[in-house]
Design a protein around this motif. Structure first.
Motif: not given
Length: 298
Positions: A100-117
């Motif tokens: 019931e909460r799955a549509d409220r979840f997003a995954l970013v597959h990345s190194d956190a140190m490279r995340v800019t957005e």
């Protein structure tokens, strides 16, 4: 909001079963220690003060123990995961245990140190069990990159927690303390025992709360310029600032000039200075440079 099933969170058996199914063996290289206690992750969410309208970013979600607890409380959760196997499995875990909460979840597959957005609305909170070996750089990167993050609660090695929250004058006050304080009011927010992790780490853990300042310290110097002074001061922390900042300023005499102009004793050491004092030193060096006569053109 629909209440999740009572057993939606992961317990010790669930964590081991998931790890076995995925062929996951926690590695020291990535600082992986999975939380296996539902009460602990709910306590973390409560301590973080997560609200129903929060957009929470989580770094290093692993198998999803904290992720599920965050989804119970927040409007949405964005998880940043570097591990290929864990990143591939997490959305399925969320869908299976909290559909019931799955549509409220997003995954970013990345190194956190490279995340800019990040996808979706801007994050308002950061809550994470940070890998011990990269905790400080990841934390500082996220605070710099996402100014919309108002509140942060991170679980880190107890020694790192002490450093982040240390006041000026403390023996463990250093670069992490000053830089975190540039962004936020920082304090220890509790201790976490070793038995709630799998595998159990050989060090204790601590919670650190960071509430973002309305604005950074007032200064004409840039954050980069201020941080350069901080790095120089603690690179040789046993030396007086006159000596420690000589390389940064160009000479010991120029370092002394910037220190005196900033109202800081040249005989002081970095561990006694506030972030505002470091900013004043950077500001006076900047002023010195702007007042230097230009070289005559031949």
């Amino acid at each position: 909001m629909t209440s999740p099933a009572p057993d939606a969170l992961l317990g010790p058996a669930d964590v081991r079963e998931l790890a076995d199914a995925l062929g996951v063996r926690p590695t020291k290289q990535r600082g992986q220690n999975f939380v296996i206690d539902a009460n602990t992750v709910r306590r973390i969410v409560r301590t973080a003060g997560v609200r129903p309208d929060d957009v929470v970013v989580e770094v290093g979600p692993g198998l999803g123990s904290l992720t599920l607890a965050l989804l119970e409380a927040a409007d949405r959760v964005i998880a940043v995961e570097i591990d290929d196997v864990l990143a591939a499995a997490l959305p399925a875990t969320v869908t299976a245990r909290m559909p019931e909460r799955a549509d409220r979840f997003a995954l970013v597959h990345s190194d956190a140190m490279r995340v800019t957005e990040l996808p979706g609305p801007a994050p308002t909170a950061l809550v994470a069990n940070l890998p011990y070996n990269v905790a400080v750089p990841v934390l500082l990167h996220m605070l710099e990159t996402f100014p919309s993050i108002e509140r942060t609660l991170v679980m880190v090695q107890a020694e790192v927690a002490d450093r982040l929250a240390a006041p000026p004058g403390s023996k463990v006050y250093g670069v992490p303390s000053v830089k975190a304080n540039w962004y936020a009011e920082v304090k220890r927010a509790g201790a976490i025992g070793r038995k709630v992790f799998w595998p159990a780490p050989n060090v204790d853990s601590g919670l650190v709360s960071l509430v973002r300042r309305d604005e950074p310290p007032k200064t004409t110097a840039t954050r980069r310029e201020v941080f350069a002074v901080v790095d120089a001061a603690f690179a040789q922390r046993r030396k007086t600032l006159r000596a420690a900042l000589a390389g940064w300023a160009g000479s010991a005499a120029e370092a002394e000039s910037a220190l005196v102009a900033a109202g800081v004793s040249p005989q002081a050491r970095g561990e006694s200075l506030t972030v505002e004092e470091f900013a004043r030193i950077a500001e006076h060096k900047q002023r010195q440079q702007s007042e230097e006569p230009e070289e005559p053109v031949a």
